[in-house]
Scaffold this motif. Structure first.
Motif, short mmCIF file in Angstrom:
data_model
loop_
_atom_site.label_atom_id
_atom_site.label_comp_id
_atom_site.label_asym_id
_atom_site.label_seq_id
_atom_site.Cartn_x
_atom_site.Cartn_y
_atom_site.Cartn_z
N ALA A 138 47.37 23.74 39.67
CA ALA A 138 47.71 25.09 40.10
C ALA A 138 48.16 25.91 38.90
CB ALA A 138 48.79 25.05 41.17
N LEU A 139 47.74 27.17 38.88
CA LEU A 139 48.01 28.01 37.71
C LEU A 139 48.41 29.41 38.15
CD1 LEU A 139 47.93 28.18 34.58
CD2 LEU A 139 45.53 28.93 34.81
N GLU A 140 49.57 29.88 37.66
CA GLU A 140 50.02 31.24 37.95
C GLU A 140 49.34 32.20 36.98
OE1 GLU A 140 52.06 32.10 40.37
OE2 GLU A 140 52.47 30.05 41.03
N VAL A 141 48.81 33.31 37.51
CA VAL A 141 48.07 34.25 36.68
C VAL A 141 48.52 35.67 37.01
CG1 VAL A 141 45.79 35.14 36.04
CG2 VAL A 141 46.06 32.71 36.63
N ALA A 142 48.61 36.50 35.97
CA ALA A 142 48.89 37.94 36.15
C ALA A 142 47.91 38.71 35.27
CB ALA A 142 50.32 38.25 35.77
N ILE A 143 47.29 39.74 35.84
CA ILE A 143 46.32 40.56 35.11
C ILE A 143 46.74 42.03 35.28
CG2 ILE A 143 43.89 41.21 34.86
CD1 ILE A 143 43.12 38.50 35.99
N PHE A 144 46.71 42.77 34.18
CA PHE A 144 47.22 44.14 34.19
C PHE A 144 46.09 45.15 34.00
CE2 PHE A 144 50.58 41.33 32.84
CZ PHE A 144 51.69 41.78 33.51
N TRP A 145 46.23 46.25 34.73
CA TRP A 145 45.33 47.40 34.55
C TRP A 145 46.15 48.58 34.07
CZ3 TRP A 145 45.28 52.22 37.07
CH2 TRP A 145 44.15 53.03 36.77
#
Length: 291
Positions: free
Chosen positions: A254-261
């Protein structure tokens, strides 16, 4: 006296001539009767031969074959029968020799017919065997084809199952506006970025390694928030614009991911939709509000 002798002589001659005439007449009558009987017998023989030829012609007509060569030969024999019938109809020579000649020709035609019957029976038997063999082969081919189709269908189903099993999946997907300090804000005027956060679930069947994760943000008016370079990604045989992307190193856990715009000033108030894509698959979706 002399006249009496002459009369006797004349009478004797007349009697003798009468007797001769009677004998000749009797012989002629007997010969005529025999000749008439002879002609009647020949005529009967001739009519019998004609009837046999007609029946023989019908026998030839009844023969059925798919062999072109045999059909040509059968037609030639029928023409011989027709030619022999024509000769017999104009036959006037009341001779047993001629009748016997026709009988021999008829016998030859009958013998040829018997040979053709044997050939055609043999050919039909072979054709039946070939037909049965062809049906058997056709059934085997159909069985193999159906088996291959089932195997292919099973293989495709397995591929689909494996593909689905190896596809990434996300949970806890949210998208929120943040300011310069990374804090969540409520107003669009203070929004600097939109932060999409989610967890890629553990998947031991998925290939490990670097993967591209795409975020696609859609405004309430269905306009997609694009990236600065207007770059596209592949999805279901088409190309779509994305809002932001990030490369991750996935190892199966399991991997926590955050992507920004980055806000480019195109935000409006209303309900937004956020979609996540990876490796050509749509792996997550959610909605959020901006005021």
């Amino acid at each position: 006296m002399e006249n009496e002798k002459k009369d006797k002589v004349y009478k004797g001659v007349l009697v003798g001539l009468g007797a001769v005439l009677l004998v000749v007449a009797g012989m002629y009558f007997m010969e005529y009767r025999e000749n008439k009987k002879y002609v009647a017998e020949i005529t009967t023989e001739k009519l019998g031969l004609e009837n046999e030829l007609k029946l023989l012609s019908q026998d030839y007509d009844s023969l059925q074959t798919s062999n072109d060569t045999l059909n040509v030969q059968l037609k030639m024999e029928q023409e011989k029968i027709t030619e022999l019938l024509d000769r017999m109809r104009v036959f006037r020579n009341n001779s047993y020799a001629e009748i016997n000649k026709y009988k021999r020709e008829l016998g030859t035609l009958k013998g040829v017919l018997r040979d053709y019957i044997v050939q055609i029976d043999s050919l039909n038997t072979r054709n039946q065997l070939l037909t049965a063999e062809n049906l058997k082969v056709k059934k085997q081919i159909n069985w193999v084809k159906e088996r291959n189709e089932k195997l292919q269908e099973t293989s495709e189903n397995m591929k689909e199952v494996i593909s689905k099993a190896s596809a990434l999946d996300v949970v806890n997907l949210t998208c929120e506006p943040i300011n310069k300090k990374g804090r969540t804000v409520k107003k669009i005027s203070k929004t600097v970025k939109l932060k999409s956060s989610f967890t890629i679930q553990k998947n031991i069947t998925a290939p490990t390694g670097v993967k591209e994760i795409f975020v696609r943000l859609t405004r309430p008016d269905e306009v997609v928030l694009g990236n600065p370079q207007n770059l596209l990604f592949d999805f279901e045989n088409t190309k779509l614009v994305y809002s932001a992307k990030r490369d991750i190193d996935f190892e199966g856990d399991a991997l926590e991911v955050a992507i920004f715009w980055d806000n480019d000033g195109s935000l409006i108030s209303g309900e937004y939709k956020v979609d996540i894509f990876a490796e050509g698959n749509h792996i997550g979706s959610s909605k959020f509000l901006l005021k």
